[in-house]
Design an enzyme around this catalytic site. Structure first.
Site, PDB file in Angstrom:
ATOM      1  N   LYS A  22       0.834  -1.215   0.000  1.00  0.00           N
ATOM      2  CA  LYS A  22       0.000   0.000   0.000  1.00  0.00           C
ATOM      3  C   LYS A  22       0.868   1.265   0.000  1.00  0.00           C
ATOM      4  O   LYS A  22       0.633   2.185  -0.774  1.00  0.00           O
ATOM      5  CB  LYS A  22      -0.925   0.033   1.227  1.00  0.00           C
ATOM      6  CG  LYS A  22      -1.896  -1.118   1.311  1.00  0.00           C
ATOM      7  CD  LYS A  22      -2.854  -0.966   2.486  1.00  0.00           C
ATOM      8  CE  LYS A  22      -2.214  -1.013   3.859  1.00  0.00           C
ATOM      9  NZ  LYS A  22      -1.604  -2.306   4.216  1.00  0.00           N
ATOM     10  N   ARG A  97      -9.575   0.889   8.717  1.00  0.00           N
ATOM     11  CA  ARG A  97      -9.176  -0.475   9.041  1.00  0.00           C
ATOM     12  C   ARG A  97     -10.246  -1.182   9.868  1.00  0.00           C
ATOM     13  O   ARG A  97     -10.070  -2.355  10.195  1.00  0.00           O
ATOM     14  CB  ARG A  97      -7.895  -0.446   9.870  1.00  0.00           C
ATOM     15  CG  ARG A  97      -6.622  -0.792   9.074  1.00  0.00           C
ATOM     16  CD  ARG A  97      -5.473  -0.529   9.997  1.00  0.00           C
ATOM     17  NE  ARG A  97      -4.267  -1.246   9.773  1.00  0.00           N
ATOM     18  CZ  ARG A  97      -3.161  -0.691   9.262  1.00  0.00           C
ATOM     19  NH1 ARG A  97      -3.181   0.530   8.814  1.00  0.00           N
ATOM     20  NH2 ARG A  97      -2.058  -1.392   9.192  1.00  0.00           N
ATOM     21  N   ARG A 136      11.888  -5.438   4.494  1.00  0.00           N
ATOM     22  CA  ARG A 136      11.726  -4.058   4.029  1.00  0.00           C
ATOM     23  C   ARG A 136      12.354  -3.018   4.958  1.00  0.00           C
ATOM     24  O   ARG A 136      12.484  -3.236   6.157  1.00  0.00           O
ATOM     25  CB  ARG A 136      10.254  -3.738   3.761  1.00  0.00           C
ATOM     26  CG  ARG A 136       9.394  -3.630   4.987  1.00  0.00           C
ATOM     27  CD  ARG A 136       7.940  -3.441   4.592  1.00  0.00           C
ATOM     28  NE  ARG A 136       7.124  -3.177   5.748  1.00  0.00           N
ATOM     29  CZ  ARG A 136       5.822  -2.989   5.712  1.00  0.00           C
ATOM     30  NH1 ARG A 136       5.157  -3.050   4.571  1.00  0.00           N
ATOM     31  NH2 ARG A 136       5.152  -2.744   6.816  1.00  0.00           N
ATOM     32  N   ARG A 170      11.311  -0.704  10.559  1.00  0.00           N
ATOM     33  CA  ARG A 170      10.267  -0.495  11.559  1.00  0.00           C
ATOM     34  C   ARG A 170      10.334  -1.517  12.676  1.00  0.00           C
ATOM     35  O   ARG A 170      10.584  -2.698  12.434  1.00  0.00           O
ATOM     36  CB  ARG A 170       8.894  -0.593  10.880  1.00  0.00           C
ATOM     37  CG  ARG A 170       8.492   0.678  10.202  1.00  0.00           C
ATOM     38  CD  ARG A 170       7.279   0.510   9.355  1.00  0.00           C
ATOM     39  NE  ARG A 170       6.175  -0.186  10.014  1.00  0.00           N
ATOM     40  CZ  ARG A 170       4.971  -0.322   9.474  1.00  0.00           C
ATOM     41  NH1 ARG A 170       4.725   0.207   8.284  1.00  0.00           N
ATOM     42  NH2 ARG A 170       4.023  -0.970  10.101  1.00  0.00           N
ATOM     43  N   ARG A 181      -0.452  -8.645  13.226  1.00  0.00           N
ATOM     44  CA  ARG A 181      -1.001  -7.616  12.324  1.00  0.00           C
ATOM     45  C   ARG A 181      -1.861  -8.264  11.238  1.00  0.00           C
ATOM     46  O   ARG A 181      -2.888  -7.716  10.848  1.00  0.00           O
ATOM     47  CB  ARG A 181       0.143  -6.794  11.716  1.00  0.00           C
ATOM     48  CG  ARG A 181       0.766  -5.832  12.733  1.00  0.00           C
ATOM     49  CD  ARG A 181       2.136  -5.364  12.338  1.00  0.00           C
ATOM     50  NE  ARG A 181       2.161  -4.579  11.124  1.00  0.00           N
ATOM     51  CZ  ARG A 181       3.259  -4.366  10.394  1.00  0.00           C
ATOM     52  NH1 ARG A 181       4.419  -4.885  10.757  1.00  0.00           N
ATOM     53  NH2 ARG A 181       3.190  -3.644   9.315  1.00  0.00           N
TER      54      ARG A 181
HETATM   55  P1  AMP Z   1       0.931   0.520   8.976  1.00  0.00           P
HETATM   56  O1  AMP Z   1       2.080   1.463   8.834  1.00  0.00           O
HETATM   57  O2  AMP Z   1      -0.250   0.913   8.144  1.00  0.00           O
HETATM   58  O3  AMP Z   1       1.332  -0.923   8.764  1.00  0.00           O
HETATM   59  O4  AMP Z   1       0.444   0.623  10.496  1.00  0.00           O
HETATM   60  C1  AMP Z   1       1.298   0.299  11.561  1.00  0.00           C
HETATM   61  C2  AMP Z   1       0.494   0.146  12.834  1.00  0.00           C
HETATM   62  O5  AMP Z   1      -0.159   1.389  13.144  1.00  0.00           O
HETATM   63  C3  AMP Z   1      -0.632  -0.870  12.768  1.00  0.00           C
HETATM   64  O6  AMP Z   1      -0.184  -2.198  13.030  1.00  0.00           O
HETATM   65  C4  AMP Z   1      -1.565  -0.349  13.852  1.00  0.00           C
HETATM   66  O7  AMP Z   1      -1.087  -0.666  15.144  1.00  0.00           O
HETATM   67  C5  AMP Z   1      -1.456   1.154  13.665  1.00  0.00           C
HETATM   68  N1  AMP Z   1      -2.450   1.678  12.692  1.00  0.00           N
HETATM   69  C6  AMP Z   1      -2.188   2.264  11.486  1.00  0.00           C
HETATM   70  N2  AMP Z   1      -3.320   2.646  10.879  1.00  0.00           N
HETATM   71  C7  AMP Z   1      -4.328   2.273  11.714  1.00  0.00           C
HETATM   72  C8  AMP Z   1      -5.745   2.362  11.637  1.00  0.00           C
HETATM   73  N3  AMP Z   1      -6.368   2.906  10.571  1.00  0.00           N
HETATM   74  N4  AMP Z   1      -6.451   1.884  12.677  1.00  0.00           N
HETATM   75  C9  AMP Z   1      -5.858   1.345  13.763  1.00  0.00           C
HETATM   76  N5  AMP Z   1      -4.534   1.203  13.895  1.00  0.00           N
HETATM   77  C10 AMP Z   1      -3.767   1.670  12.882  1.00  0.00           C
END
Ligand code: AMP
Length: 230
Positions: A22, A97, A136, A170, A181
């Site tokens: 994404k 989400r 990554r 990360r 996740r």
């Molecule tokens: P990402 O960078 O999109 O993989 O997000 C990393 C982490 O941030 C996720 O595993 C969640 O803990 C949190 N997170 C990101 N976006 C959301 C969302 N829309 N709702 C809830 N938690 C989020």
């Protein structure tokens, strides 16, 4: 709810599990179409780094690979959406989400007389995601994404985009957290696919191939919609 920019043109949503690409694809669409990538993950990581109230609440939840509560994420996203640069159109990466977040987004868009241009589901094979995520990393300076196997910088250790030599991985990109996740994705986010299908805005793209080919397929969808809007 705070006001979102009235002039935002088009709202695209990229939907898919962690590791689906994404962020990479959103960045490519951002450059190609002058849209703004809004990643709630990036916004939350910035909040954690800045030790804001939201960041302090989110930190341990993110480390565990769980979803941050809706009210925190919605507030952070709305604050970002209200900034003037979003007026050219946005790509939501990692939001919504949950069904609660999707409903909140519908409300905000309706208040502003806007509609979702498209929700693009990145279709991937779950078993590949741990490998993809474990390899990554990003440029610590400009955020360009790289991968040990799939996308190496042209010169090892040097960012193609900005020339920085500082790269970062990360904290939540480790196999245990990735598993959690993925579980959170299937339990809480995957149901949004049928939610948006019922609304008639869902498009699906096979996201298992080469980054550039997937990017072309996405650009085709977004390009067609953007020319209809203009
Ligand atoms: P990402 O960078 O999109 O993989 O997000 C990393 C982490 O941030 C996720 O595993 C969640 O803990 C949190 N997170 C990101 N976006 C959301 C969302 N829309 N709702 C809830 N938690 C989020």
């Amino acid at each position: 709810m705070t006001e979102m920019s009235n002039s935002a043109q088009a709202v695209y949503i990229l939907l898919g599990p962690p590791g689906a690409g994404k962020g990479t694809q959103a960045r490519m669409l951002e450059v190609r179409f002058g849209l703004v990538q809004l990643s709630t993950g990036d916004l939350l990581r910035a909040a954690v780094a800045n030790k804001t109230e939201a960041g302090l609440k989110a930190e341990s939840i993110m480390k565990a690979g769980d979803l941050v509560p809706d009210e925190i994420v919605i507030a952070i996203l709305q604050e970002r959406l209200s900034q003037p640069d979003c007026g050219t159109g946005v790509i939501l990466d990692g939001f919504p989400r949950t069904s609660g977040q999707a409903a909140a987004l519908d409300t905000v868009l309706a208040e502003n007389n806007q509609k979702i241009a498209a929700v693009i589901s990145l279709v991937v094979d779950d078993s590949e995601m741990v490998t993809r995520i474990s390899g990554r990393y990003t440029c610590a300076n400009c955020g360009e994404g790289y991968h040990d196997t799939f996308k190496r910088p042209k010169q090892a250790g040097i960012c193609d985009v900005c020339g920085s030599t500082e790269m970062s991985r990360r904290a939540d990109d480790n196999p245990t957290t990735v598993k959690q996740r993925l579980e959170a994705y299937h339990a809480q986010t995957a149901p949004l696919i049928s939610y948006y299908q019922d609304k008639g805005v869902l498009r699906s793209v096979d996201a298992m191939g080469k980054i550039e080919e997937i990017g072309e397929n996405l650009a085709q969808i977004v390009g067609d919609i953007q020319s209809e809007i203009r």
